[in-house]
Design a protein around this motif. Structure first.
Motif, short mmCIF file in Angstrom:
data_model
loop_
_atom_site.label_atom_id
_atom_site.label_comp_id
_atom_site.label_asym_id
_atom_site.label_seq_id
_atom_site.Cartn_x
_atom_site.Cartn_y
_atom_site.Cartn_z
N UNK A 31 0.93 -1.26 -0.10
CA UNK A 31 0.10 0.09 0.04
C UNK A 31 0.64 1.17 0.02
N UNK A 32 0.80 2.14 -1.30
CA UNK A 32 1.73 3.10 -1.05
C UNK A 32 0.92 4.51 -1.25
N UNK A 33 0.98 5.19 -0.09
CA UNK A 33 0.16 6.30 0.36
C UNK A 33 0.64 7.47 -0.22
N UNK A 34 2.05 7.47 -0.26
CA UNK A 34 2.78 9.04 -0.81
C UNK A 34 3.47 8.50 -2.02
N UNK A 35 3.67 9.28 -2.92
CA UNK A 35 4.58 9.16 -4.01
C UNK A 35 6.05 9.49 -3.61
N UNK A 36 6.41 10.04 -2.54
CA UNK A 36 7.76 10.10 -1.93
C UNK A 36 8.36 8.87 -1.79
N UNK A 37 7.41 7.69 -1.50
CA UNK A 37 7.86 6.42 -1.27
C UNK A 37 8.48 5.65 -2.53
N UNK A 38 8.45 6.22 -3.56
CA UNK A 38 9.00 5.62 -4.82
C UNK A 38 10.23 6.18 -4.85
N UNK A 39 11.32 5.48 -4.98
CA UNK A 39 12.90 6.00 -5.19
C UNK A 39 13.03 5.63 -6.51
N UNK A 40 13.66 6.75 -7.34
CA UNK A 40 14.05 6.67 -8.87
C UNK A 40 15.45 6.38 -8.92
N UNK A 41 15.78 5.55 -9.68
CA UNK A 41 17.41 5.44 -10.21
C UNK A 41 17.72 5.44 -11.84
N UNK A 42 18.28 6.51 -12.37
CA UNK A 42 18.32 6.54 -13.95
C UNK A 42 19.46 5.31 -14.22
N UNK A 43 18.98 4.73 -15.21
CA UNK A 43 19.59 3.63 -15.71
C UNK A 43 20.45 4.15 -17.04
N UNK A 48 17.42 5.37 -27.33
CA UNK A 48 16.24 5.67 -27.96
C UNK A 48 15.19 5.96 -26.77
N UNK A 49 15.26 5.36 -25.61
CA UNK A 49 14.38 5.53 -24.45
C UNK A 49 15.26 6.09 -23.55
N UNK A 50 14.50 6.55 -22.43
CA UNK A 50 14.97 6.83 -20.99
C UNK A 50 14.56 5.83 -20.03
N UNK A 51 15.39 5.18 -19.45
CA UNK A 51 15.12 4.07 -18.67
C UNK A 51 15.42 4.31 -16.88
N UNK A 52 14.57 3.89 -16.15
CA UNK A 52 14.71 4.19 -14.79
C UNK A 52 14.43 2.76 -13.83
N UNK A 53 15.27 2.80 -13.15
CA UNK A 53 14.93 1.64 -12.00
C UNK A 53 14.01 2.33 -10.98
N UNK A 54 12.92 1.78 -10.55
CA UNK A 54 11.72 2.59 -9.45
C UNK A 54 11.84 1.44 -8.10
N UNK A 55 12.24 1.90 -7.11
CA UNK A 55 12.01 0.65 -6.05
C UNK A 55 10.93 1.60 -4.99
N UNK A 56 10.52 0.72 -4.28
CA UNK A 56 9.61 1.02 -2.93
C UNK A 56 9.59 -0.02 -1.92
N UNK A 57 9.18 0.40 -0.74
CA UNK A 57 9.46 -0.50 0.38
C UNK A 57 8.03 -1.46 0.42
N UNK A 58 8.41 -2.72 0.66
CA UNK A 58 7.21 -3.56 0.69
C UNK A 58 6.52 -3.29 2.15
N UNK A 59 5.45 -4.12 2.21
CA UNK A 59 4.79 -4.28 3.55
C UNK A 59 5.62 -4.60 4.62
N UNK A 60 6.52 -5.46 4.42
CA UNK A 60 7.42 -5.92 5.44
C UNK A 60 8.44 -4.84 5.88
N UNK A 61 8.42 -3.79 5.22
CA UNK A 61 9.41 -2.90 5.37
C UNK A 61 10.62 -2.75 5.21
N UNK A 62 11.27 -4.09 5.36
CA UNK A 62 12.90 -4.14 5.44
C UNK A 62 13.17 -4.74 3.78
N UNK A 63 12.26 -4.98 3.26
CA UNK A 63 12.52 -5.36 1.66
C UNK A 63 12.21 -3.98 0.78
N UNK A 64 12.43 -4.37 -0.71
CA UNK A 64 12.06 -3.40 -1.58
C UNK A 64 11.48 -3.99 -2.87
#
Length: 343
Positions: A31-43, A48-64
């Motif tokens: 459950x993502x409440x806030x867009x600030x929880x998404x972390x962006x890493x440009x690759x 031709x395109x722009x590519x990004x890795x996007x991470x967010x915390x799981x409901x377990x908290x310590x995993x992404x």
């Protein structure tokens, strides 16, 4: 699109992207409440395109969780039909090839993040890794993809030549010799399509950045199918060999070094691994024939990416010297043509 640097997804990102990201997270039980929880890493490395890795915390908290977001480059519709490319992407997923499509938005899509390492330029020179890539390419060529099995190369070259002429100034058109290329394309089509040749579903852009390897299992995955189509398999081999002259992760990613183009033995070893992977031991004559055909198809490959460079230089805003890249590809064409086809 405003995703540009390490950090959190900005408020200026398209609402559609935010909505699809939240839907993917929700489907996975996060459950993502806030867009600030998404972390962006440009690759890096995409041209031709722009590519990004996007991470967010799981409901377990310590995993992404991780996904890959692909933002489509501007003006790339001149190169391929995006709907066709999406159909190819989905079909590849059904074949168990490549990442799954997780979501789409108008300017891009969200893909499964593959937990494997993207190859480097140096990896392509490693005999063991190269043999694995060769076997995977053979498997790719044998895929039973829907639609007509017609060769797309020549039609695509002629279409791109028309587009390049429209975009170039008269001076640039003269510098690149665009008025002569229609005749060159026809000459190549006549010369290279004599006799029988195998047609397969080709990747057409097999640079090291489009090859991933699982470090534990050594499984190879080919990604990015934007230019994929049915073509002579010799053309796809030629494309891969040409890519060995490139390193897109340097200060001058557009510079090609043909001194490190694979020599005869390296190319022969790759083609032997490619043919052997089907389960039958190829004859020396079969290896030599495909080796010879692939080398001739490098000429078509130089024209293909030369025209791509010219068009990209006018429509794409990615930081890459497309015009100089095109210049080098055309130089190689004129240098190699007399050697490969005779004067």
């Amino acid at each position: 699109m405003a995703i540009k640097k390490n950090g959190f997804i900005p408020s200026s990102a398209p609402e559609e992207l935010k909505k699809v990201l939240k839907a993917v997270a929700s489907e996975w039980g996060d459950m993502i409440q806030d867009m600030e929880e998404f972390h962006v890493i440009p690759l890096k490395g995409a041209m031709t395109n722009e590519v990004f890795q996007i991470n967010w915390p799981t409901k377990h908290g310590d995993l992404h969780q991780k996904v890959l977001v692909r933002i489509y480059g501007e003006g790339v519709e001149v190169f391929f039909n995006r709907d066709d490319e999406i159909r190819t992407f989905e079909c590849m997923s059904k074949h168990g090839q490549g990442p799954r499509l997780l979501g789409r938005f108008p300017d891009g899509r969200i893909e499964e993040f593959i937990h494997a390492r993207t190859l480097s330029a140096a990896d392509l020179r490693d005999p063991e890794t190269s043999a694995l890539v060769a076997a995977k390419l053979r498997e790719f060529h044998n895929l039973d993809m829907p639609g007509p099995k017609d060769v797309l190369l020549w039609e695509r070259l002629r279409t791109w030549l028309i587009q390049a002429k429209k975009l170039c100034s008269p001076e640039a058109s003269k510098e690149f010799g665009l008025d002569t290329l229609g005749g060159e394309i026809s000459l190549l089509e006549k010369e290279l399509t004599q006799g029988s040749q195998e047609i397969g579903f080709c990747h057409n852009d097999l640079q090291y950045g489009n090859i991933m390897m699982d470090e534990e299992t050594k499984a190879i995955t080919l990604i990015d199918y934007e230019y994929a189509s049915f073509n002579p398999v010799a053309y796809d081999l030629a494309n891969h060999f040409c890519e060995m002259a490139a390193n897109y992760h340097t200060e001058t990613p557009h510079i090609l070094d043909y001194k490190i183009y694979p020599d005869m033995e390296e190319r022969r070893r790759f083609i032997s691994a490619y043919l052997t992977s089907s389960g039958n031991e190829p004859s020396d004559a079969e290896v030599e024939q495909l080796l010879n055909d692939a080398e001739k198809y490098t000429l078509a490959n130089h024209l293909f990416w030369g025209l791509w460079g010219i068009i990209s230089g006018h429509v794409n805003k990615i930081d890459f010297d497309y015009m100089e890249y095109a210049r080098q590809r055309f130089q190689q064409y004129w240098l190699r043509k007399p050697l490969l086809l005779g004067s």
